[in-house]
Design a protein around this motif. Sequence first.
Motif, mmCIF file in Angstrom:
data_model
loop_
_atom_site.group_PDB
_atom_site.id
_atom_site.type_symbol
_atom_site.label_atom_id
_atom_site.label_comp_id
_atom_site.label_asym_id
_atom_site.label_seq_id
_atom_site.Cartn_x
_atom_site.Cartn_y
_atom_site.Cartn_z
ATOM 1 N N VAL A 101 7.202 15.416 0.809
ATOM 2 C CA VAL A 101 8.077 15.912 -0.262
ATOM 3 C C VAL A 101 9.256 16.618 0.411
ATOM 4 C CG1 VAL A 101 6.331 16.122 -2.071
ATOM 5 C CG2 VAL A 101 6.575 17.971 -0.433
ATOM 6 N N ALA B 291 6.411 16.673 -7.643
ATOM 7 C CA ALA B 291 5.608 15.539 -7.209
ATOM 8 C C ALA B 291 4.151 15.719 -7.630
ATOM 9 C CB ALA B 291 5.694 15.395 -5.687
ATOM 10 N N ILE C 11 -1.264 12.550 -4.670
ATOM 11 C CA ILE C 11 -0.043 13.347 -4.470
ATOM 12 C C ILE C 11 0.644 12.870 -3.181
ATOM 13 C CG2 ILE C 11 0.826 15.673 -3.975
ATOM 14 C CD1 ILE C 11 -1.411 16.762 -5.735
ATOM 15 N N PRO C 12 1.957 12.705 -3.192
ATOM 16 C CA PRO C 12 2.674 12.153 -2.028
ATOM 17 C C PRO C 12 2.415 12.912 -0.730
ATOM 18 C CG PRO C 12 4.117 12.257 -3.934
ATOM 19 C CD PRO C 12 2.865 12.982 -4.315
#
Length: 241
Positions: free
Chosen positions: A83, A235, A79-80
Amino acid sequence: MMSTKLPTKPSEQPIDELLEMESESTMPVPSDPSVSGRGLALVVLVSLVLVSCLVHGYLDGRWAANTNLQDQGKLLEGIPSQVGQWKLSKTSELDEKASQLLRCFGSTVREYSNEATGESVNVAIMFGPRGPIAVHTPEVCYSSVGTEIVRERDIESIAVGEMKSDLWSVQFATDSSDIPSLDVWYAWSSGGPWEARENPRFWLTDNLYKIQVAGPVGSGEHRPVKEFLTEFLPAASLALK
């Protein structure tokens, strides 16, 4: 002259009477009805116990196949780290006791900070068997560490483009205050949109994802947790299967 008396032939008994006598002689003696009743009760009891174990095992996710589930859980690590205006500021591991209790195949625990406001939120996403993942809610966890619920949970919706998710939102207060200081949102997913379910344990899937986000309550229309989730959920959905 002496007369000789011939022996008489014994009288023949009717054949139907003989058959009836034979049938009666071979007929089993009736058993004690109380013994028979106890045996039936024992069979019923054992059957109920077996069915109960099977149902509990299914609801607990005990019979789920574990093929590649660890690899699937590792996707959460992708997961980034940023965001929108929210940037990853800290990562940590799920508590060992909680991990064993939830039997997670994978999890990620992070803190994101808003570069503009300085506010921070904590987010945890877990993936594991439906039963353990479904039953542990913030109402149980936070109430056991000195906080009290000051606003009962309610369903909040977040829509971004074509994606719409529903999450539970509940607020807590600390230090015996009536003023809420912690806003907690949570929901479950089987790989699609997040859903606020009353009984996720009865979801027709073997495994579930759970998301839980905690942050400051904010004021008015400014709700940090909701603002974070609006950026984060699209995301995070890329890591769900």
